[in-house]
Write a protein that holds these residues in place. Structure first.
Motif, PDB file in Angstrom:
ATOM      1  N   GLU A 183       0.822  -1.204   0.000  1.00 14.84           N
ATOM      2  CA  GLU A 183       0.000   0.000   0.000  1.00 14.84           C
ATOM      3  C   GLU A 183       0.859   1.258   0.000  1.00 14.84           C
ATOM      4  O   GLU A 183       1.895   1.338   0.665  1.00 14.84           O
ATOM      5  N   SER A 184       0.417   2.262  -0.749  1.00 14.08           N
ATOM      6  CA  SER A 184       1.117   3.537  -0.799  1.00 14.08           C
ATOM      7  C   SER A 184       1.017   4.253   0.536  1.00 14.08           C
ATOM      8  O   SER A 184      -0.044   4.286   1.173  1.00 14.08           O
ATOM      9  N   ALA A 185       2.116   4.853   0.967  1.00 14.80           N
ATOM     10  CA  ALA A 185       2.127   5.557   2.265  1.00 14.80           C
ATOM     11  C   ALA A 185       1.209   6.779   2.246  1.00 14.80           C
ATOM     12  O   ALA A 185       0.631   7.154   3.262  1.00 14.80           O
ATOM     13  N   ASP A 186       1.068   7.390   1.069  1.00  6.10           N
ATOM     14  CA  ASP A 186       0.293   8.631   0.971  1.00  6.10           C
ATOM     15  C   ASP A 186      -1.148   8.425   0.523  1.00  6.10           C
ATOM     16  O   ASP A 186      -1.946   9.366   0.588  1.00  6.10           O
ATOM     17  N   LEU A 187      -1.446   7.207   0.055  1.00  5.38           N
ATOM     18  CA  LEU A 187      -2.790   6.942  -0.455  1.00  5.38           C
ATOM     19  C   LEU A 187      -3.328   5.666   0.192  1.00  5.38           C
ATOM     20  O   LEU A 187      -3.121   4.567  -0.320  1.00  5.38           O
ATOM     21  N   THR A 240      -2.420   0.699  -4.026  1.00  5.80           N
ATOM     22  CA  THR A 240      -1.094   0.228  -4.406  1.00  5.80           C
ATOM     23  C   THR A 240      -0.743   0.906  -5.717  1.00  5.80           C
ATOM     24  O   THR A 240      -1.407   0.682  -6.733  1.00  5.80           O
ATOM     25  N   ALA A 241       0.270   1.762  -5.686  1.00  2.00           N
ATOM     26  CA  ALA A 241       0.651   2.517  -6.870  1.00  2.00           C
ATOM     27  C   ALA A 241       1.839   1.846  -7.554  1.00  2.00           C
ATOM     28  O   ALA A 241       2.889   1.659  -6.941  1.00  2.00           O
ATOM     29  N   ILE A 242       1.655   1.479  -8.815  1.00  2.00           N
ATOM     30  CA  ILE A 242       2.764   0.964  -9.630  1.00  2.00           C
ATOM     31  C   ILE A 242       3.390   2.169 -10.313  1.00  2.00           C
ATOM     32  O   ILE A 242       2.824   2.746 -11.235  1.00  2.00           O
ATOM     33  N   GLY A 243       4.542   2.591  -9.838  1.00  2.00           N
ATOM     34  CA  GLY A 243       5.156   3.812 -10.331  1.00  2.00           C
ATOM     35  C   GLY A 243       4.693   5.009  -9.503  1.00  2.00           C
ATOM     36  O   GLY A 243       4.114   4.867  -8.417  1.00  2.00           O
ATOM     37  N   ILE A 262      -2.680  10.098  -9.139  1.00  2.00           N
ATOM     38  CA  ILE A 262      -3.762   9.250  -8.620  1.00  2.00           C
ATOM     39  C   ILE A 262      -4.497  10.010  -7.517  1.00  2.00           C
ATOM     40  O   ILE A 262      -3.874  10.515  -6.571  1.00  2.00           O
ATOM     41  N   ILE A 263      -5.804  10.101  -7.639  1.00  2.00           N
ATOM     42  CA  ILE A 263      -6.658  10.626  -6.573  1.00  2.00           C
ATOM     43  C   ILE A 263      -7.620   9.510  -6.170  1.00  2.00           C
ATOM     44  O   ILE A 263      -8.278   8.906  -7.026  1.00  2.00           O
TER      45      ILE A 263
END
Length: 362
Positions: free
Chosen positions: A286-290, A294-297, A302-303
């Motif tokens: 999981e992304s720390a900011d979202l 799960t951000a690939i790149g 992404i919102i």
């Protein structure tokens, strides 16, 4: 750390990773991409893992279409360390050609074949397993590294463990009773519960000449042609198309196992074949900011509002509102939306596009 004397790493860098479309394409396959958020491609991470074991003794076998990209990502390799295949013939001709080349350079060479697009998170366990495998290979064995299964996966083949081999320097080694194809869930569950099976990750360690001798038992003409090409690379163009398209498992490993010639070193490596977007989701996390994403790149485009998803943005803004458990992969010319449990089916999109003649999108 010093290298393992006489060991050469062979990195087959092939396949188009159709389950990771539209990021992975024929012209830009998955091993050239950073799919795990590590900051480097899968190919470069493979080199980083192998270099301490073999120093500069590395050969990469890839398609001619990817040869220059491989050289750009691995500029430290000498020109003759990257071998371009004129056309894909599956893993046996690729690894067999590397064996024929190494046999000419060093008759005692042991090769370890490790795919360019796998992830290993426990490198010290990997080093120990390879060192044991080399001990066995020097005794004339074809050796595979069997991955400790973490679940009853249906996407992998399995290795059935036989008796312990009791070899000094290779305390974990067992004989291989058989290789078995990808099972259904019920069978895979039985395999894992029995404790007698390991995942087949396609890692092989073997003397270069031993591999060619085993291959010659069922495919003598292929060995003849590979040795000719190794001696005269200009013969590649006319001889390569005649080679049978076959995987090393079917050409050598399975018949050799039936003859009692294959050993396995079981190991827990934190291994993943990065086979689909469900796999990528596990690896990236999981992304720390979202939260929930799960951000690939990069995650800048992404919102997410009350959503959970795995997302790759191709330069456009991706906005999610109130959706759960999605995979959203946006590129300049294609958009994929699916669910993690259907991730294995992404290859069907590539099959459909191919049938429609829309090759430029595959």
């Amino acid at each position: 750390m010093t290298g393992i004397a006489g060991l050469w790493a062979v990195i087959p860098a092939g396949g188009s990773g159709t389950r990771l479309w539209p990021i992975s394409r024929r012209h830009s396959p998955k091993f050239l991409h950073d799919l795990t958020g590590s900051g480097q491609s899968l190919l470069r991470a493979t080199w980083d893992r192998l270099q301490p074991l073999v120093e500069d003794r590395i050969l990469v076998v890839t398609g001619v279409a990817h040869e220059e990209a491989v050289r750009r990502q691995l500029p430290m390799l000498g020109y003759d360390a990257v071998i371009g295949e004129p056309s894909p013939r599956d893993s046996m001709p690729a690894i067999g050609l590397a064996a024929a080349i190494l046999e000419r350079r060093d008759p005692e060479a042991v090769l370890g074949s490790f795919a360019a697009d796998h992830v290993i998170t426990e490198p010290e366990n990997f080093r120990r397993a390879v060192a044991e495998a080399v001990v066995l290979a020097r005794r004339g064995e074809l050796v595979t590294i069997g991955i400790e299964p973490t679940e009853p996966a249906t996407g992998f083949g399995y290795i059935r463990l036989g008796d312990p081999l009791d070899v000094v320097g290779a305390p974990s080694a067992h004989r291989v009773d058989e290789f078995v194809e990808k099972p259904d869930l019920e069978t895979a569950t039985r395999y894992v519960e029995s404790g007698e099976y390991r995942w087949n990750a396609g890692m092989f360690v073997v003397g270069a000449t031993t591999l060619l001798e085993l291959l010659a038992q069922n495919h003598p003409e292929m060995v003849d042609h590979l040795r000719i090409i190794a001696g005269d690379p200009l013969r590649m163009r006319d001889l390569w198309p005649s080679l049978q398209k076959i995987a090393i498992d079917h050409a050598v490993a399975e018949p050799a196992a039936a003859a009692g010639r294959v050993a396995v070193v079981p190991a827990s490596l934190g291994w993943d074949d990065v086979g689909d977007f469900a796999s990528v989701t596990r690896l990236v996390g999981e992304s720390a900011d979202l939260p929930g994403i799960t951000a690939i790149g990069p995650a800048d485009d992404i919102i997410s509002i009350d959503s959970t998803a795995t997302v790759a943005s191709g330069g456009r803004l991706v906005a999610l509102i109130g959706v759960d458990d999605l995979v959203v992969i946006d590129t300049q010319d294609a958009l994929l939306i699916t669910r993690p449990e259907r991730a294995q089916e992404v290859k069907r999109v590539v099959e459909t596009l191919t049938a429609q003649g829309r090759i430029e999108l595959t």
